[in-house]
Design an enzyme around this catalytic site. Structure first.
Site, PDB file in Angstrom:
ATOM      1  CB  CYS A  95      12.171 -31.221 -19.877  1.00  0.00           C
ATOM      2  SG  CYS A  95      13.216 -30.450 -21.119  1.00  0.00           S
ATOM      3  CG  HIS A 207       7.752 -29.861 -21.985  1.00  0.00           C
ATOM      4  ND1 HIS A 207       8.013 -29.554 -20.676  1.00  0.00           N
ATOM      5  CD2 HIS A 207       8.940 -29.775 -22.628  1.00  0.00           C
ATOM      6  CE1 HIS A 207       9.295 -29.278 -20.534  1.00  0.00           C
ATOM      7  NE2 HIS A 207       9.890 -29.409 -21.705  1.00  0.00           N
TER       8      HIS A 207
END
Ligand code: GLN
Length: 262
Positions: A95, A207
């Site tokens: 990310c 994630h």
């Protein structure tokens, strides 16, 4: 055997449980009798430490933290990290971390954060009013040779599952996407691409944390790190992953994706 896991800015970059990637790598090494030490790479770290790392782990971060990290990373540390990635040190970057490894990240507010330019990609946040990309993320891993190697290890088309939560949208230049989105937004919600793959570095919006949910990817990273460190072919012993696999099946069922990859 031994490896060193370099954890980039643990206090500033570990959103949505990304620290689980570090624990997963360490535990899977320990179960096999491989010593795995975790080296935090933060503002206090000397550049020389970067050169000793066998696997890099970089987690997500909010825009403000990304700015602090970039200020510290610029210069000698960035050069060391670039050299390691270019020479094939494996890494998993999630990310906010890939946003920093790209050319730049334009945050929701404020000025553009110049990135390290290691990955040929750019990221832009369309602004505070824009919808964030949030939810479960499922994608087929297509990057070569990663996809072929994972298929050989696992015996089937590699499909990864994770959770995404990002405002930034990433657009790739001359770099392979990590995979093809089956469910979720991925890099930008437009081109169905997810993440990026360069040398032996995996960049993803997933994630979850990603590695405990996708243990095959953790083993791929460990194998590559050992092979690079010891300059010999490594075959990892198999672990009992029945619980992780059952969790994956449950996730696929709840997402109404009957068979992996469908
Ligand atoms: N700040 C970035 C974004 O919102 C990254 C967020 C994250 O790492 N979870 O796009």
């Amino acid at each position: 055997m031994e490896i060193k896991i370099g954890w980039l800015y643990p206090k500033l970059m570990s959103t949505y449980g990304d620290r689980g990637n570090v624990s997963c790598l360490q535990q899977r090494c320990q179960w096999r009798g491989i010593k795995a030490s975790i080296i935090p790479l933060d503002r206090q770290t000397e550049v020389a430490e970067f050169n000793l790392i066998n696997i890099f782990v970089g987690g997500g971060a909010q825009d403000r933290q990304q700015e602090i990290v970039m200020r510290d990373l610029k210069g000698a540390k960035a050069a060391a990290l670039q050299d390691k990635i270019e020479t094939g040190t494996p890494g998993i970057f999630t990310c906010g971390a890939p946003q920093l490894l790209g050319h730049y990240y334009e945050p929701a507010q404020g000025t553009r954060i110049e990135g390290l330019g290691i990955l040929d990609l750019v990221s832009k946040h369309p602004g505070v009013e824009a919808k964030r990309c949030i939810g479960n993320l499922v994608f087929e891993i297509t990057a070569s040779p990663l996809a072929e190697e994972l298929k050989k290890m696992g015996g089937e088309t590699p499909v990864a599952i994770g959770f995404e939560n990002h405002g930034g949208r990433t657009y790739l230049g001359k770099i392979q996407p990590l995979g093809k989105v089956i469910q979720g937004y991925g890099n930008n919600g437009e081109d169905r691409m997810e993440g990026a793959f360069y040398r032996q570095a995996i960049a993803t919006y997933a994630h979850g944390p990603l590695l405990p949910k996708n243990p095959l990817i953790a083993d791929w990273l460990i194998q590559k790190a050992l092979e690079q460190n010891y300059q010999t072919a490594i075959k990892l012993t198999k672990l009992d992953d029945s619980l992780a696999l059952a969790a994956r099946e449950a996730m696929f069922r709840s997402l109404a994706l009957t068979k992996l990859g469908q």
